[in-house]
Write an enzyme that holds these catalytic residues in place. Structure first.
Site, PDB file in Angstrom:
ATOM      1  N   GLU A  29      -4.890   7.740   6.206  1.00  0.00           N
ATOM      2  CA  GLU A  29      -5.988   6.988   5.772  1.00  0.00           C
ATOM      3  C   GLU A  29      -6.263   6.010   6.722  1.00  0.00           C
ATOM      4  O   GLU A  29      -7.520   5.471   6.702  1.00  0.00           O
ATOM      5  CB  GLU A  29      -5.522   6.297   4.518  1.00  0.00           C
ATOM      6  CG  GLU A  29      -5.302   7.224   3.233  1.00  0.00           C
ATOM      7  CD  GLU A  29      -4.790   6.321   2.132  1.00  0.00           C
ATOM      8  OE1 GLU A  29      -4.766   5.076   2.051  1.00  0.00           O
ATOM      9  OE2 GLU A  29      -4.678   6.961   0.924  1.00  0.00           O
ATOM     10  N   GLU A  45       2.416   1.953  -3.414  1.00  0.00           N
ATOM     11  CA  GLU A  45       1.374   2.436  -4.386  1.00  0.00           C
ATOM     12  C   GLU A  45       1.250   3.884  -4.078  1.00  0.00           C
ATOM     13  O   GLU A  45       1.092   4.798  -5.021  1.00  0.00           O
ATOM     14  CB  GLU A  45      -0.249   2.032  -3.748  1.00  0.00           C
ATOM     15  CG  GLU A  45      -1.330   2.574  -4.665  1.00  0.00           C
ATOM     16  CD  GLU A  45      -2.364   2.880  -3.739  1.00  0.00           C
ATOM     17  OE1 GLU A  45      -2.776   4.096  -3.369  1.00  0.00           O
ATOM     18  OE2 GLU A  45      -2.922   1.923  -2.957  1.00  0.00           O
ATOM     19  N   HIS A  46       1.457   4.418  -3.141  1.00  0.00           N
ATOM     20  CA  HIS A  46       1.500   5.848  -2.842  1.00  0.00           C
ATOM     21  C   HIS A  46       2.797   6.669  -3.354  1.00  0.00           C
ATOM     22  O   HIS A  46       2.847   7.552  -3.972  1.00  0.00           O
ATOM     23  CB  HIS A  46       1.644   5.980  -1.084  1.00  0.00           C
ATOM     24  CG  HIS A  46       0.050   6.108  -0.660  1.00  0.00           C
ATOM     25  ND1 HIS A  46      -0.468   7.416  -0.140  1.00  0.00           N
ATOM     26  CD2 HIS A  46      -0.602   5.114  -0.584  1.00  0.00           C
ATOM     27  CE1 HIS A  46      -1.646   6.922   0.225  1.00  0.00           C
ATOM     28  NE2 HIS A  46      -1.797   5.882   0.138  1.00  0.00           N
ATOM     29  N   HIS A  75       0.793  -1.224   0.032  1.00  0.00           N
ATOM     30  CA  HIS A  75       0.011   0.011  -0.069  1.00  0.00           C
ATOM     31  C   HIS A  75       1.011   1.310  -0.054  1.00  0.00           C
ATOM     32  O   HIS A  75       0.709   2.360  -0.667  1.00  0.00           O
ATOM     33  CB  HIS A  75      -0.777  -0.242   1.287  1.00  0.00           C
ATOM     34  CG  HIS A  75      -2.008   1.102   1.396  1.00  0.00           C
ATOM     35  ND1 HIS A  75      -2.295   1.712   2.433  1.00  0.00           N
ATOM     36  CD2 HIS A  75      -2.592   1.716   0.275  1.00  0.00           C
ATOM     37  CE1 HIS A  75      -3.180   2.718   2.469  1.00  0.00           C
ATOM     38  NE2 HIS A  75      -3.438   2.779   0.978  1.00  0.00           N
TER      39      HIS A  75
END
Length: 902
Positions: free
Chosen positions: A257, A179-180, A176
C-alpha cells in the site's frame, strides 16, 4: 471550488479518513431551522418515526434508534422497513442463521490467508479526467450499476477513536498494521480468509481505513446473510486471532500500500507538510508504516512486533471508544436484539480515550512561514497556500472555514480564479478544509488554497500569492456577510431535504464517524448543514489567515536538479527559501484592495419551485422515444418512483469529424476543455446551487450531462448551448491549454494502468488512434485557427440524441430539444456515424504484449489479462458477471494475501 464539507467515500490508508476534536460537542437546541422562514427554504424537522431525538430530512423514509450497550459501545440502528412492511423477527433470522452455519461450518485452517479487502484508491487528477473522459464515463456507468445492485444490501460500520497519532515512537504504522491484522480470523471463526470469502459468496464487500485519530471498518452484504456477517465481523473486535505466523505476510501487504501511494503527489505533499510540525508532535509521524518500520527496524532493535500488536489491541480496541452504525430492512427491535447480543461481548478496558488536544499549535515554528519548492511526479505546476488554525470542530454549527472556502473557491465574477484565468495564470483553484482526514484533528485545523498554475502563472507565482492575500484582506475588511451565509444555508438545506439514496455502506461509514463528532440530534446533519450565523466566530477564523502565518508550497518539474533536500518516507525532493524581502515587506504593510476582486452576486440558479410535475403522457417502465427527426431524437421517462424535484438530461451530439485523424482528436480535446473554460465563470453559480453539468469528449461526439433541481435546469442547459453555438477562443487561452494538454497526455502516459489500457484498446479496436499518436500530433503543432475551423466543421453536421428523466413533463423535455436544435442550426448527417463498440476477434491462442513504463521512478507494475468471449446476449453477459464475482475473492486471496502483491 470550495472543498466539500465532508468526503463520503471508502478510505484506505493514513490521511484519507477523518480527524476531529475529541470529546463531546456542546449541546444544541432541540428544534432547529437552519434557513429561517425564507421562501422556498427546505425545512429540516425531527423524525416522527424511531428516535425523536435524531434530526433527519423529511424525505428520508428510514427509521433510527440510538442505543448504548452496557460495555459503553454506542450504536445507531437504521431500519429501511416502510410502514406496513414485514421484516421478519429476530427469531426467524436466527433460524436462518443456524441453518446457514450448519451448511457452511468451517474447520480451523491455519494455512488459509485472509484480509479485509482493503486497498488503496487514488482520485484521478482533474486534468486527466478531462481528456480520458470516455474511460471515466464507462467507470461511472459501472459504479452506478454497482450502486443500483446494492440497493437492498444491508451494511454496518464501526469507528474506533484511535489512529496513527497513538503509534508508539519505535513502531511507526502500528495502528494501520493492526487494522489489517484483526481481519486474519477470530477464535470463533478461525479461517483467515473466512469473512472475506463469506462476503464474496453473498454479494458483499468490506473495507477499512486508519487515520490520525480514528480507525473505521465497514462491510455490506445481502440482507438475508446480514446477521451471519455481523457476527463474523464483530469477532474481530471481540477475539481476533492475529496469528504470529501471519505478521510477516501482512507487513508486505502494508508495504505494498505504501509503495502504491509513493507516486501520488497529494500523499507526498501531506508527508512533507506533516514533517514541518514541532519535534515530538504526532503530526510528524509516519502513519502508513512499511517493511522498514514494521519488520526490519524491529528485528534490529529486538522489538517483539507480535506482542506489541496484541498490547495495542487490548489498550485501544475498547468498547467505549467505539461507535457502530447498522442499516438493514429489519425492524428496529430486531436490529437492537442483534446488536446487543453480538456486540455486548466487545471488551471494555476502562481506560481513558487517547487525547492530543493539549498539543496545540503544531506548526508554530520558524520553518513554517517559508516557500517550499517541490519536484512533483506529474508534470504540473501547483501552488498551495496553507494556514494552521486552532481546531474548528467545536464550531461545527457555524462552520466558519466552510463559509470562507465558499468565497475563496468561488469561480464567478470578482473571484480569485476569475482574475487569474483572465491573466491566463491558473486553470483551477480549490480552497478550504475537508473537515476530515489530514485537514482537521484535535491539535489544529488546516485552511488551504490549491491552485493549478499555467506556465505563465508559475513565472508570476508571487503575483498570484499577492492576489490571494488581497482577497483575504477584502474578506477581513468587509467582515462576514449574512446574505451570503444564508444563501449557502439555503442551497445546502435544499440538497439535504431532497437528498438522493446513498449506498448503504457509504452511509453507515459516514454516520458511525459522525457519532464520534456530534451529539445525537446531529448525527445525520452535523457534517452537512450550517445551523447558525455567528459573525464573531467567522471573524476569529479570518483573523488567522494572514500573510505572515502562511506556508507556501510550489510544485513544478522546473525544480528538478535544484532541490537538494529529501523527505524521509516518500523521498520527495524539495528546497526551502525565505519569502523575498520585497514581497514580505509589501505584505507587512497595509495591503491595498484590488478593484477586480469583489464578493459574488446573488445566485439566480437557486431553486424555489419544488412542486412535482403531473404526468402528461402514458406512463412507461423504460424511457420511450417522444421525438424523432433527421437531426435528432429524444427519449423520455417521468420519475414516479423517487418523487423528488430533480431531473437528469443527457445529449450525445454525434459528429463524423472527430475520428478523422489523431489531430482531429487533439482538436476535439482542446475544444471541450476550452468550452469548459469559457463556461466556468458564467455557469459557476449553477454549480454551487446543486445543478451539475459535465462536458465529455466521447469517442464519436460531445456528451452534455446535466442533473439537479428541475426548476432551473433548463436555464443551465440554455447557457451551455449558447456557449457551444458561439464558441470563441483567444490566442492566450489557446496557448495556455495547448501547453496544459501536453502535460495531461504525458501524465496519462506515465501511469502504468492507463498506458496498458490504451495499448490494449489499440490492439483490439481497428480504428483507434493511440494516445502516443495524439501526443505526437500535439507536439507537431496545432494553431488557434485550426481549432476555430474544427469547431465550425464539428457544428455543421450533427445528430443529437437526448434523454430526459425525472421531474419534467414530456412537453418541457421537447422544448429542451427544440432549443438545442434551433440554437445550433446544424444540418443532418450525410451518413450515419457508427457509434457501436467494435473490437477485433483475437485468434484462439495465447498472446503476450509487454510495455515498458515511461516513468522510470515508479516501482509499480500493471498486469492486464484479457479474455475474449465474443458477442453475448444479456443472460450470458450476466452469467459472465457472476463468474467474475466468484473469481474475485480467490484471486484476491492469492495475489494480495498469499503473494502480498498489493
Amino acid at each position: 471550488m470550495p472543498l466539500s464539507m465532508k468526503c463520503v467515500s471508502g478510505g484506505c490508508g493514513p490521511g484519507q479518513v477523518p480527524l476531529s476534536e475529541q470529546g463531546e460537542p456542546p449541546p444544541v437546541a432541540e428544534e432547529m431551522d437552519p434557513l429561517g422562514a425564507g421562501a422556498g427554504a427546505a425545512r429540516v424537522v425531527h423524525s416522527d418515526m424511531g428516535d425523536p431525538g435524531i434530526v433527519k430530512s423529511p424525505s428520508d423514509p428510514k427509521k433510527y434508534r440510538y442505543i448504548q450497550l452496557a460495555n459503553g459501545l454506542r450504536a445507531l440502528l437504521i431500519s429501511e422497513l416502510k410502514d406496513g412492511e414485514w421484516g421478519g423477527t429476530a427469531a426467524e433470522a436466527d433460524r436462518d442463521y443456524e441453518e446457514e452455519e450448519e451448511a457452511t461450518a468451517e474447520p480451523r485452517q491455519e494455512d488459509d490467508e485472509g484480509d479485509s479487502g482493503e486497498g488503496t484508491e487514488e482520485e484521478e487528477e482533474k486534468e486527466e479526467e478531462e481528456v480520458d473522459s470516455d474511460f471515466e464515463e464507462l467507470n461511472e456507468e459501472k459504479e452506478a450499476g454497482k450502486r443500483a445492485s446494492s440497493e437492498k444490501q444491508s451494511a454496518a460500520a464501526l469507528c474506533i477513536a484511535v489512529g496513527s497519532f497513538s503509534d508508539p515512537e519505535d513502531l511507526a504504522g502500528l495502528a494501520h498494521f493492526l487494522e489489517h491484522m484483526v481481519f486474519m480470523g477470530s477464535e470463533k471463526y478461525p479461517a483467515e480468509n473466512g469473512f472475506d470469502a463469506f462476503l464474496k459468496k453473498h454479494g458483499g464487500s468490506d473495507n477499512a481505513s486508519t487515520d490520525c485519530e480514528r480507525t473505521i471498518f465497514q462491510f455490506d452484504v445481502q440482507r438475508k446473510y446480514f446477521i451471519q456477517a455481523l457476527d463474523r465481523w464483530a469477532q474481530f473486535f471481540i477475539c481476533p486471532l492475529m496469528i504470529e505466523d501471519a505478521i510477516e505476510r501482512e507487513v508486505e501487504a502494508v508495504d505494498s500500500e505504501y509503495q502504491l501511494a509513493r507516486p501520488s503527489d497529494s500523499h507526498r505533499k501531506e508527508m512533507l507538510f506533516g514533517s514541518l510540525a514541532k519535534p515530538g508532535h504526532p503530526m510528524a509521524k509516519f502513519g502508513w508504516g512499511n517493511a522498514q518500520t514494521l519488520k526490519q527496524e524491529p528485528k534490529e532493535k529486538q522489538i517483539n512486533t507480535y506482542q506489541r500488536l496484541r498490547d495495542f489491541w487490548k489498550r485501544f480496541y475498547s468498547a467505549h471508544y467505539m461507535t457502530l452504525t447498522v442499516q438493514s430492512k429489519e425492524t428496529l427491535d430486531t436490529l437492537e436484539e442483534w446488536v446487543r447480543e453480538i456486540f455486548d461481548k466487545v471488551p471494555n478496558n476502562g481506560k481513558p480515550k487517547p487525547d492530543f488536544s493539549h498539543l496545540q499549535e503544531p506548526f508554530e515554528t520558524p520553518a513554517f512561514n517559508k516557500m517550499y519548492r517541490v519536484v512533483p511526479v506529474r508534470k504540473v505546476h501547483g501552488l498551495t497556500l496553507s494556514w494552521a488554525v486552532p481546531p474548528q470542530a467545536r464550531h461545527y454549527r457555524v462552520k466558519p472555514l466552510h463559509y470562507i472556502s465558499w468565497l475563496i473557491g468561488h469561480e464567478g465574477k470578482g473571484s480569485i480564479l476569475s482574475v487569474l484565468r483572465k491573466k491566463c495564470w491558473a486553470l483551477a483553484l480549490f480552497g478550504g478544509n475537508n473537515e476530515t482526514g489530514f485537514d482537521q484533528n484535535s491539535t489544529y485545523s488546516i485552511f488551504s488554497i490549491s491552485i493549478t498554475l499555467t506556465d505563465q502563472g508559475f513565472q508570476n507565482v508571487y503575483e498570484v500569492v499577492h492576489l490571494v492575500f488581497q482577497y483575504m484582506k477584502m474578506l477581513q475588511t468587509l467582515g462576514p456577510q449574512q446574505r451570503i451565509y444564508e444563501e449557502i444555508q439555503k442551497i445546502e438545506a435544499n440538497e439535504f431535504h431532497y437528498q438522493e439514496q446513498t449506498d448503504p455502506i457509504m452511509y453507515v461509514e459516514n454516520i458511525c464517524e459522525n457519532m464520534q463528532l456530534f451529539p445525537k440530534e446531529d448525527f445525520l446533519t452535523g457534517d452537512q448543514l450550517m445551523f447558525e450565523y455567528n459573525p464573531q466566530v467567522i471573524s476569529e477564523a479570518l483573523r488567522w489567515l494572514t500573510p505572515e502565518r502562511a506556508n507556501l508550497l510550489l510544485l513544478s518539474p522546473e525544480h528538478e536538479g535544484n532541490c537538494p533536500l529529501r523527505e524521509r518516507w516518500f523521498t520527495t525532493s524539495y528546497s526551502i527559501e525565505d519569502i523575498p524581502e520585497e514581497w514580505a515587506g509589501r505584505w507587512k504593510e497595509e495591503l491595498a484592495l484590488n478593484s477586480d476582486l469583489h464578493l459574488p452576486e446573488e445566485n439566480k440558479f437557486i431553486a424555489t419551485d419544488f412542486e412535482l410535475r403531473s404526468l402528461d403522457c402514458p406512463d412507461s417502465e423504460f424511457p420511450v422515444k417522444i421525438s424523432s427527426s433527421d437531426r435528432g431524437c429524444l427519449w423520455y421517462k417521468k420519475d414516479n418512483k423517487f418523487k423528488i424535484p430533480k431531473a437528469y438530461v443527457r445529449f450525445h451530439l454525434v459528429s463524423p469529424v472527430i475520428q478523422k485523424s489523431p489531430k482531429s482528436l487533439v482538436l476535439f480535446d482542446l475544444f471541450v476543455n476550452i468550452l469548459a473554460h469559457n463556461l466556468a465563470e458564467p455557469a459557476y453559480q449553477a454549480q454551487v446551487a446543486q445543478l451539475e453539468y459535465k462536458l465529455v469528449a466521447a469517442e464519436h461526439g460531445l456528451l452534455l450531462r446535466l442533473k439537479g433541481f428541475n426548476h432551473k435546469l433548463p436555464l443551465l442547459l440554455e447557457l451551455l448551448v449558447d456557449h457551444l453555438a458561439d464558441f470563441i477562443v483567444e490566442e492566450e487561452v489557446f496557448s495556455m491549454f495547448f501547453q496544459q494538454m501536453k502535460k495531461t497526455y504525458f501524465n496519462i502516459l506515465i501511469n502504468p494502468e492507463r498506458l496498458a489500457r490504451d495499448v490494449r484498446l489499440l490492439v483490439l479496436e481497428p480504428s483507434r488512434w493511440s494516445l502516443v499518436q495524439k501526443y505526437q500530433a500535439l507536439v507537431e503543432g496545432v494553431r488557434a485557427e485550426d481549432l476555430l475551423a474544427f469547431s465550425r466543421e464539428l457544428k455543421e453536421q450533427l445528430y443529437a440524441e437526448g434523454l430526459v428523466q425525472g421531474n419534467l413533463t414530456s412537453t418541457e423535455s421537447k422544448q429542451i430539444l427544440q432549443y438545442l436544435t434551433n440554437k445550433l442550426q446544424f444540418h443532418p448527417l450525410a451518413i450515419e456515424v457508427p457509434v457501436l463498440f467494435r473490437v477485433l476477434e483475437i485468434p484462439e491462442k495465447h498472446h503476450l504484449c509487454k510495455i515498458k513504463s515511461f516513468n522510470k521512478g515508479d516501482a509499480n507494475s500493471e498486469v492486464t489479462v484479457y479474455y475474449q468471449s465474443g458477442l453475448k446476449n444479456l443472460r450470458e453477459h450476466t452469467l459472465m458477471e457472476l463468474l467474475v464475482m466468484h473469481m474475485e475473492e480467490p484471486c484476491f486471496d492469492f495475489l494480495r494475501t498469499k503473494e502480498t502483491l498489493g
